[in-house]
Design a protein around this motif. Structure first.
Motif, PDB file in Angstrom:
ATOM      1  N   THR A   1       0.824  -1.213   0.000  1.00 18.09           N
ATOM      2  CA  THR A   1       0.000   0.000   0.000  1.00 18.09           C
ATOM      3  C   THR A   1       0.854   1.257   0.000  1.00 18.09           C
ATOM      4  N   ASP A   2       1.964   1.231   0.749  1.00 16.81           N
ATOM      5  CA  ASP A   2       2.854   2.386   0.761  1.00 16.81           C
ATOM      6  C   ASP A   2       3.529   2.573  -0.595  1.00 16.81           C
ATOM      7  N   TRP A   3       3.910   1.489  -1.236  1.00 15.37           N
ATOM      8  CA  TRP A   3       4.544   1.601  -2.552  1.00 15.37           C
ATOM      9  C   TRP A   3       3.564   2.153  -3.583  1.00 15.37           C
ATOM     10  N   VAL A   4       2.302   1.773  -3.469  1.00 10.09           N
ATOM     11  CA  VAL A   4       1.296   2.329  -4.382  1.00 10.09           C
ATOM     12  C   VAL A   4       1.176   3.838  -4.174  1.00 10.09           C
ATOM     13  N   MET A   5       1.124   4.259  -2.914  1.00 10.84           N
ATOM     14  CA  MET A   5       1.028   5.691  -2.632  1.00 10.84           C
ATOM     15  C   MET A   5       2.291   6.426  -3.060  1.00 10.84           C
ATOM     16  N   LEU A   6       3.457   5.798  -2.859  1.00 18.17           N
ATOM     17  CA  LEU A   6       4.704   6.407  -3.318  1.00 18.17           C
ATOM     18  C   LEU A   6       4.706   6.559  -4.839  1.00 18.17           C
ATOM     19  N   GLY A   7       4.162   5.544  -5.530  1.00 12.23           N
ATOM     20  CA  GLY A   7       4.082   5.630  -6.980  1.00 12.23           C
ATOM     21  C   GLY A   7       3.161   6.744  -7.437  1.00 12.23           C
ATOM     22  N   LEU A   8       1.987   6.869  -6.792  1.00 15.14           N
ATOM     23  CA  LEU A   8       1.067   7.952  -7.134  1.00 15.14           C
ATOM     24  C   LEU A   8       1.688   9.310  -6.827  1.00 15.14           C
ATOM     25  N   ARG A   9       2.384   9.370  -5.700  1.00 16.27           N
ATOM     26  CA  ARG A   9       3.015  10.632  -5.340  1.00 16.27           C
ATOM     27  C   ARG A   9       4.102  11.012  -6.346  1.00 16.27           C
ATOM     28  N   ALA A  10       4.903  10.024  -6.741  1.00 14.98           N
ATOM     29  CA  ALA A  10       5.967  10.281  -7.721  1.00 14.98           C
ATOM     30  C   ALA A  10       5.372  10.712  -9.061  1.00 14.98           C
ATOM     31  N   LEU A  11       4.249  10.079  -9.458  1.00 12.48           N
ATOM     32  CA  LEU A  11       3.580  10.469 -10.700  1.00 12.48           C
ATOM     33  C   LEU A  11       3.104  11.912 -10.624  1.00 12.48           C
ATOM     34  N   GLY A  12       2.491  12.273  -9.495  1.00  8.37           N
ATOM     35  CA  GLY A  12       2.044  13.650  -9.329  1.00  8.37           C
ATOM     36  C   GLY A  12       3.195  14.631  -9.335  1.00  8.37           C
ATOM     37  N   GLU A  13       4.286  14.285  -8.665  1.00  7.82           N
ATOM     38  CA  GLU A  13       5.452  15.165  -8.600  1.00  7.82           C
ATOM     39  C   GLU A  13       6.066  15.377  -9.977  1.00  7.82           C
ATOM     40  N   ALA A  14       6.270  14.283 -10.714  1.00  3.87           N
ATOM     41  CA  ALA A  14       6.891  14.387 -12.032  1.00  3.87           C
ATOM     42  C   ALA A  14       6.011  15.182 -12.993  1.00  3.87           C
ATOM     43  N   SER A  15       4.708  14.910 -12.987  1.00  3.33           N
ATOM     44  CA  SER A  15       3.793  15.629 -13.873  1.00  3.33           C
ATOM     45  C   SER A  15       3.727  17.108 -13.495  1.00  3.33           C
ATOM     46  N   ALA A  16       3.677  17.383 -12.193  1.00  6.47           N
ATOM     47  CA  ALA A  16       3.621  18.773 -11.739  1.00  6.47           C
ATOM     48  C   ALA A  16       4.876  19.528 -12.144  1.00  6.47           C
ATOM     49  N   THR A  17       6.030  18.867 -12.066  1.00  2.27           N
ATOM     50  CA  THR A  17       7.282  19.519 -12.459  1.00  2.27           C
ATOM     51  C   THR A  17       7.237  19.935 -13.919  1.00  2.27           C
ATOM     52  N   TYR A  18       6.764  19.036 -14.787  1.00  2.02           N
ATOM     53  CA  TYR A  18       6.685  19.357 -16.212  1.00  2.02           C
ATOM     54  C   TYR A  18       5.737  20.526 -16.451  1.00  2.02           C
ATOM     55  N   PHE A  19       4.528  20.448 -15.908  1.00  2.00           N
ATOM     56  CA  PHE A  19       3.550  21.504 -16.158  1.00  2.00           C
ATOM     57  C   PHE A  19       3.985  22.833 -15.536  1.00  2.00           C
ATOM     58  N   PHE A  20       4.525  22.768 -14.302  1.00  2.00           N
ATOM     59  CA  PHE A  20       4.903  24.000 -13.615  1.00  2.00           C
ATOM     60  C   PHE A  20       6.043  24.704 -14.351  1.00  2.00           C
ATOM     61  N   LEU A  21       7.088  23.958 -14.700  1.00  2.00           N
ATOM     62  CA  LEU A  21       8.230  24.593 -15.354  1.00  2.00           C
ATOM     63  C   LEU A  21       7.880  25.051 -16.767  1.00  2.00           C
ATOM     64  N   SER A  22       7.015  24.309 -17.455  1.00  2.00           N
ATOM     65  CA  SER A  22       6.577  24.756 -18.780  1.00  2.00           C
ATOM     66  C   SER A  22       5.843  26.090 -18.675  1.00  2.00           C
ATOM     67  N   ALA A  23       5.013  26.225 -17.640  1.00  2.00           N
ATOM     68  CA  ALA A  23       4.322  27.496 -17.428  1.00  2.00           C
ATOM     69  C   ALA A  23       5.286  28.583 -16.964  1.00  2.00           C
ATOM     70  N   LEU A  24       6.233  28.204 -16.101  1.00  2.00           N
ATOM     71  CA  LEU A  24       7.160  29.181 -15.533  1.00  2.00           C
ATOM     72  C   LEU A  24       7.998  29.865 -16.599  1.00  2.00           C
ATOM     73  N   LEU A  25       8.372  29.130 -17.645  1.00  2.00           N
ATOM     74  CA  LEU A  25       9.222  29.702 -18.685  1.00  2.00           C
ATOM     75  C   LEU A  25       8.494  30.761 -19.510  1.00  2.00           C
ATOM     76  N   HIS A  26       7.155  30.810 -19.392  1.00  2.00           N
ATOM     77  CA  HIS A  26       6.395  31.752 -20.200  1.00  2.00           C
ATOM     78  C   HIS A  26       5.499  32.678 -19.387  1.00  2.00           C
ATOM     79  N   MET A  27       5.431  32.489 -18.073  1.00  2.00           N
ATOM     80  CA  MET A  27       4.598  33.339 -17.222  1.00  2.00           C
ATOM     81  C   MET A  27       5.470  34.072 -16.213  1.00  2.00           C
ATOM     82  N   PRO A  28       5.050  35.246 -15.762  1.00  2.00           N
ATOM     83  CA  PRO A  28       5.764  35.895 -14.649  1.00  2.00           C
ATOM     84  C   PRO A  28       5.762  34.992 -13.428  1.00  2.00           C
ATOM     85  N   ILE A  29       6.889  34.933 -12.737  1.00  2.00           N
ATOM     86  CA  ILE A  29       7.031  34.005 -11.613  1.00  2.00           C
ATOM     87  C   ILE A  29       6.029  34.298 -10.509  1.00  2.00           C
TER      88      ILE A  29
END
Length: 288
Positions: free
Chosen positions: A66-94
């Motif tokens: 159960t912990d590994w499943v949650m770690l996997g979901l958390r890692a998926l959220g973190e990785a996806s958030a990094t892509y979306f956040f930095l993609s927005a950051l490069l074109h939006m005021p910080i």
């Protein structure tokens, strides 16, 4: 100093570290493709986090499924958030993007109610609704709808919400630095895959310094956030996360000569006020 007071200082330091990281990434992203940038930063950050975790004996992998499943979901959220956040950051005021991210506590509260059945009274639901209206003031969809970068910013809020909800379901036996390390590996792994089809650029000393500083700031952001969780009460320290908006305003003005307009500032104020009211109601409910 009391544990809560020290934890509040660590929260402020954590928000400052993450915002300085964003500044370095925005500067380096002008010349370096995003996958290459995230991969190079991730390699340094993973090394630092792994070294600290080994030093503190905070690595543990004999965890239940159960912990590994949650770690996997958390890692998926973190990785996806990094892509979306930095993609927005490069074109939006910080500061604008940081203001949008202040809706995260509201989104987490709503998600916990919808998916975990946590009780949320009408006052907090009303605060969440007002806060989301503040988000609309920040992104301000025009006649053609949201801009792509605003959509990326909203997507990053959703992905970080997934990350934080998965974190809530982790058992106490999972060390915080093990959580941080798995997420850092996931972000770096996603960047490695994305960098395969990208033409890499040569890293000069200036870019190398920016990437190295970004990695160090991310490392300290993780470190201070772990110390917050170990020291203080969440209900007391959580409001200090909004200091990240102050750092973003200052750095956006000093480094990029950008300052949000009045409507954006109004939206940010609405989001922050809604979040603070939500934290207040959580403390009231917990004390009753």
């Amino acid at each position: 100093m009391s544990p809560n007071a020290r934890a509040a200082l660590y929260m402020i330091a954590s928000m400052a570290a993450f915002t300085f990281n964003d500044t370095c990434m925005k500067l380096a992203g002008i010349d370096v493709p995003l996958p290459q940038l995230v991969l190079l930063r991730g390699l340094i950050a993973c090394t630092l986090i792994y070294g600290l975790a080994r030093h503190l004996g905070a690595l543990r992998f004999d965890l239940p499924r159960t912990d590994w499943v949650m770690l996997g979901l958390r890692a998926l959220g973190e990785a996806s958030a990094t892509y979306f956040f930095l993609s927005a950051l490069l074109h939006m005021p910080i500061a604008n993007l940081t203001a949008l991210m202040q809706a995260l506590p509201l989104a987490v509260t709503l998600g916990a109610s919808l998916f975990f059945g946590e009780t949320v009274g009408w006052r907090r639901y009303a605060a969440i609704g007002v806060g989301f209206c503040g988000m609309l003031l920040i992104v301000r969809p025009g006649p053609d709808g949201f801009t792509l970068h605003a959509v990326y910013g909203l997507a990053s809020v959703a992905c970080v919400t997934l990350r934080d909800l998965a974190t809530r379901k982790l058992s106490a036996r999972v060390p915080s630095l093990t959580v941080a390390l798995t997420s850092a590996f996931a972000v770096t792994g996603l960047a490695a895959i994305g960098s395969v089809g990208v033409d890499w650029v040569q890293i000069d000393p200036r870019l190398g310094l920016l990437i190295g500083c970004a990695a160090i700031f991310v490392f300290f952001g993780y470190l201070f956030s772990v110390m917050v969780m170990r020291l203080g009460e969440i209900s007391f320290t959580a409001p200090f996360r909004y200091t990240g908006l102050l750092w973003a305003l200052v750095l956006g003005w000093l480094v990029f000569e950008q300052w949000p307009d009045g409507i954006t500032m109004l939206g940010a104020g609405v989001v922050v006020a809604s979040g603070l009211f939500t934290f207040y109601r959580e403390r009231v409910v917990a004390a009753s």
